[in-house]
Enzyme design. Structure first.
Site, PDB file in Angstrom:
ATOM      1  CD  GLU A  98     -33.323  14.089  46.008  1.00  0.00           C
ATOM      2  OE1 GLU A  98     -33.440  14.826  45.005  1.00  0.00           O
ATOM      3  OE2 GLU A  98     -33.929  14.298  47.073  1.00  0.00           O
ATOM      4  CG  ASP A  99     -30.673  17.234  44.184  1.00  0.00           C
ATOM      5  OD1 ASP A  99     -31.122  16.514  45.103  1.00  0.00           O
ATOM      6  OD2 ASP A  99     -30.824  18.473  44.176  1.00  0.00           O
ATOM      7  CG  ASP A 102     -27.178  17.786  53.292  1.00  0.00           C
ATOM      8  OD1 ASP A 102     -26.074  17.433  53.728  1.00  0.00           O
ATOM      9  OD2 ASP A 102     -27.637  18.927  53.498  1.00  0.00           O
ATOM     10  CG  PHE A 151     -24.466  24.627  49.700  1.00  0.00           C
ATOM     11  CD1 PHE A 151     -25.503  24.053  50.413  1.00  0.00           C
ATOM     12  CD2 PHE A 151     -24.758  25.296  48.526  1.00  0.00           C
ATOM     13  CE1 PHE A 151     -26.816  24.140  49.966  1.00  0.00           C
ATOM     14  CE2 PHE A 151     -26.062  25.395  48.068  1.00  0.00           C
ATOM     15  CZ  PHE A 151     -27.089  24.820  48.794  1.00  0.00           C
ATOM     16  NE  ARG A 164     -33.047  25.054  40.381  1.00  0.00           N
ATOM     17  CZ  ARG A 164     -33.163  24.404  41.523  1.00  0.00           C
ATOM     18  NH1 ARG A 164     -32.528  23.273  41.689  1.00  0.00           N
ATOM     19  NH2 ARG A 164     -33.907  24.869  42.513  1.00  0.00           N
TER      20      ARG A 164
HETATM   21  P1  IMP Z   1     -31.678  16.374  52.959  1.00  0.00           P
HETATM   22  O1  IMP Z   1     -33.151  16.268  53.248  1.00  0.00           O
HETATM   23  O2  IMP Z   1     -30.942  17.045  54.080  1.00  0.00           O
HETATM   24  O3  IMP Z   1     -31.049  15.054  52.580  1.00  0.00           O
HETATM   25  O4  IMP Z   1     -31.518  17.399  51.757  1.00  0.00           O
HETATM   26  C1  IMP Z   1     -31.783  17.028  50.440  1.00  0.00           C
HETATM   27  C2  IMP Z   1     -32.081  18.220  49.574  1.00  0.00           C
HETATM   28  O5  IMP Z   1     -31.414  19.406  50.029  1.00  0.00           O
HETATM   29  C3  IMP Z   1     -31.562  17.997  48.176  1.00  0.00           C
HETATM   30  O6  IMP Z   1     -32.537  17.379  47.365  1.00  0.00           O
HETATM   31  C4  IMP Z   1     -31.196  19.388  47.715  1.00  0.00           C
HETATM   32  O7  IMP Z   1     -32.311  20.010  47.139  1.00  0.00           O
HETATM   33  C5  IMP Z   1     -30.817  20.123  48.979  1.00  0.00           C
HETATM   34  N1  IMP Z   1     -29.362  20.144  49.199  1.00  0.00           N
HETATM   35  C6  IMP Z   1     -28.670  19.507  50.156  1.00  0.00           C
HETATM   36  N2  IMP Z   1     -27.344  19.763  50.071  1.00  0.00           N
HETATM   37  C7  IMP Z   1     -27.207  20.563  49.005  1.00  0.00           C
HETATM   38  C8  IMP Z   1     -26.046  21.179  48.376  1.00  0.00           C
HETATM   39  O8  IMP Z   1     -24.884  21.024  48.766  1.00  0.00           O
HETATM   40  N3  IMP Z   1     -26.326  21.950  47.297  1.00  0.00           N
HETATM   41  C9  IMP Z   1     -27.570  22.165  46.808  1.00  0.00           C
HETATM   42  N4  IMP Z   1     -28.657  21.615  47.354  1.00  0.00           N
HETATM   43  C10 IMP Z   1     -28.469  20.824  48.453  1.00  0.00           C
END
Ligand code: IMP
Length: 176
Positions: A98-99, A102, A151, A164
């Site tokens: 995963e990237d 959050d 972000f 990207r």
């Molecule tokens: P979560 O479900 O809140 O943990 O969000 C996860 C997903 O939100 C990641 O896989 C990203 O695609 C996107 N995301 C969350 N924070 C960022 C950020 O700072 N930059 C870009 N994408 C983000």
């Protein structure tokens, strides 16, 4: 063509060094085993690509695409599988790549969805983690970097579908 000049938060070299360390740990933990690596599209494509080059195990690479974020900076809160893996996970060693974690909602939902497919084990590699935003306790087995609540873009991560391709993790500054 519009110029972009984000601030560098994590350099290409630092990412590369960290990936070497993560791959070393993965190689040791799964020694003698086969691995199904699931790259979570789109954000993890660059991380996953660099990571698997350093994995010295038989790898089957799979892709999954989820939807949870819209085109902006906040989650819609509704995680769906848009494109699924093309293999069975039953009795397999699975590594999700995963990237960023959050709030943790996306990965928590994905882990639940994959658990019912009866894998041997599921481990998670995430390049980034924002502890201050985390709402769902997520077990990240291989973590690249903890970052502040900013972000970030680049190295696979986007803002509204852009940035990207940057080879580093950056933060958009006021001039962008
Ligand atoms: P979560 O479900 O809140 O943990 O969000 C996860 C997903 O939100 C990641 O896989 C990203 O695609 C996107 N995301 C969350 N924070 C960022 C950020 O700072 N930059 C870009 N994408 C983000």
């Amino acid at each position: 063509m519009e110029q972009i000049n984000p601030d560098v938060l994590i350099s290409e070299d630092d990412i590369s060094l960290r990936i070497n360390a993560l791959a070393k740990a993965i190689n040791e933990d799964f020694s003698g085993e086969e691995l199904v690596v699931i790259c979570v599209l789109k954000g993890a494509f660059m991380f996953c690509s660099d990571l698997i080059k350093k994995i010295e195990l038989p790898v089957r690479l799979e892709f999954i695409q989820l939807s949870s974020y819209g085109d902006g900076m906040t989650s819609t809160g509704n995680v769906k599988i848009e494109m699924d893996v093309s293999t069975t996970l039953k009795d397999k060693n699975v590594l999700i790549v995963e990237d960023i974690v959050d709030t943790g909602l996306t990965i928590t939902t994905l882990l639940k969805m994959l658990e019912i497919r009866d894998p041997k084990q599921v481990k998670l590699a995430s390049l980034l983690f924002k502890p201050s935003r985390n709402k769902h306790k997520v077990p990240i087995d291989y973590l690249g970097f903890e970052i502040e609540d900013k972000f970030v873009i680049g190295y696979g991560l986007d803002y509204a579908g852009r940035y990207r391709e940057l080879p580093y993790i950056g933060v958009l500054n006021a001039g962008n």
